[in-house]
Scaffold this active site. Sequence first.
Site, PDB file in Angstrom:
ATOM      1  N   SER A  90      16.371  14.012  -7.042  1.00 21.13           N
ATOM      2  CA  SER A  90      16.375  15.146  -6.128  1.00 21.13           C
ATOM      3  C   SER A  90      17.579  16.044  -6.447  1.00 21.13           C
ATOM      4  CB  SER A  90      16.377  14.651  -4.681  1.00 21.13           C
ATOM      5  OG  SER A  90      16.043  15.688  -3.794  1.00 21.13           O
TER       6      SER A  90
ATOM      7  N   ASP B 188       4.689  13.518  -4.691  1.00 21.62           N
ATOM      8  CA  ASP B 188       5.841  14.318  -4.266  1.00 21.62           C
ATOM      9  C   ASP B 188       5.382  15.715  -3.835  1.00 21.62           C
ATOM     10  OD1 ASP B 188       8.312  15.561  -3.907  1.00 21.62           O
ATOM     11  OD2 ASP B 188       9.202  14.593  -5.660  1.00 21.62           O
TER      12      ASP B 188
ATOM     13  N   HIS C 195       8.234  12.092  -2.040  1.00 24.80           N
ATOM     14  CA  HIS C 195       9.503  12.373  -2.709  1.00 24.80           C
ATOM     15  C   HIS C 195      10.502  11.227  -2.588  1.00 24.80           C
ATOM     16  CE1 HIS C 195      12.738  14.845  -4.316  1.00 24.80           C
ATOM     17  NE2 HIS C 195      13.468  14.600  -3.239  1.00 24.80           N
TER      18      HIS C 195
END
Length: 359
Positions: free
Chosen positions: A134, A301, A331
């Site tokens: 991320s 995701d 995610h």
Amino acid sequence: MLDTTGTLQHVDLDNFTTEAGISLPVRIAYQAWGTYRADNVVLVEHALTGDSDAATWWEGLIGPGLALDTDRYCVVCTNALGGCKGSTGPSSERPNGFWGSQFPALSIRDLVHAEAQALSALGIEQLHAVVGGSMGGARALEWAALYPQRVHAAAVIAVSARASAWQIGIQSAQIAAIEQDPAWRGGDYYRYAAPIEGLKTARRIAHLTYRGELEIDERFGTDAQPGENPLGPYRNPNQRFAVQSYLDYQGNKLCERFDAGSYVILTEALNRHDIGRDRGGLNKALASIEVPIFVVGIDTDILYPYHQQEHISRNVGNLLGMAKVSSPVGHDAFLTETRQMDRILRRFLTLAADLPAEN
């Protein structure tokens, strides 16, 4: 001197200058595990609301005999500049009060530059690997672009090469939720009550992008929260669906451990993420990266769809490999799917070990 006991430590930089030209003294917090050698440092980069305690938030992946084996590697994790877990951010004090609204806007490159300077101050000039998911993945990619001479290989997980318009939009909505809370006070609330209602709303929005649609629906569907009735004759915010209660819980939990000012600063840094900025465009910038890159995506995701990792893999100059995490979680799967991530990280580090000493 690097402390590898896993306890929270700090590095002070007397004068750090942001990309936009703002200079300020900063402190970078870090934790490290294992025995340090010049060629065995694995730098782990945390996500938006993470911190330097990677052994906790990536439990099962860092430690003796685990994928990030502290008997073999020295694992280091810093708290990002702008954060609120030991590094300088809006909630940090300075001689005339708190930084608050006077804290400068940051880019992902600023976070990496500050971290690089802190590592240099600790005597760490070479990284065997940089690993991040991320926001941490954005930092890992920028490490490869900014400091190719210092990075042997990088694993870029669940992120894009630049923020998409959708990501900027959804993240700007989160920022707006915080800034529209009357307690925000333009960012100068540190002597008063924190804008927790705004931060809770921001987290509710964000959490829906962190989890998969199928997982959320399978867990909650249209069930009512036990003891409550959301189908009454009049709307009542105290009568909730189960998913509402779940999101309220997530918002409350974040408010217990994270600062709204840091949330705004770091979310804005993600909005500014663009590997191609001032480098001739996206694909040209990716192609110019010489550091071997291992790309990891997640099939469900919503926030950083898998096609964005495919784009990185097709265009990066030195692709080491690619892997897909299969999970209904979405995610957050890079944090929750420990068994799959163990296998992926072991594969990445095996491939990195087989690379020649110089990229």
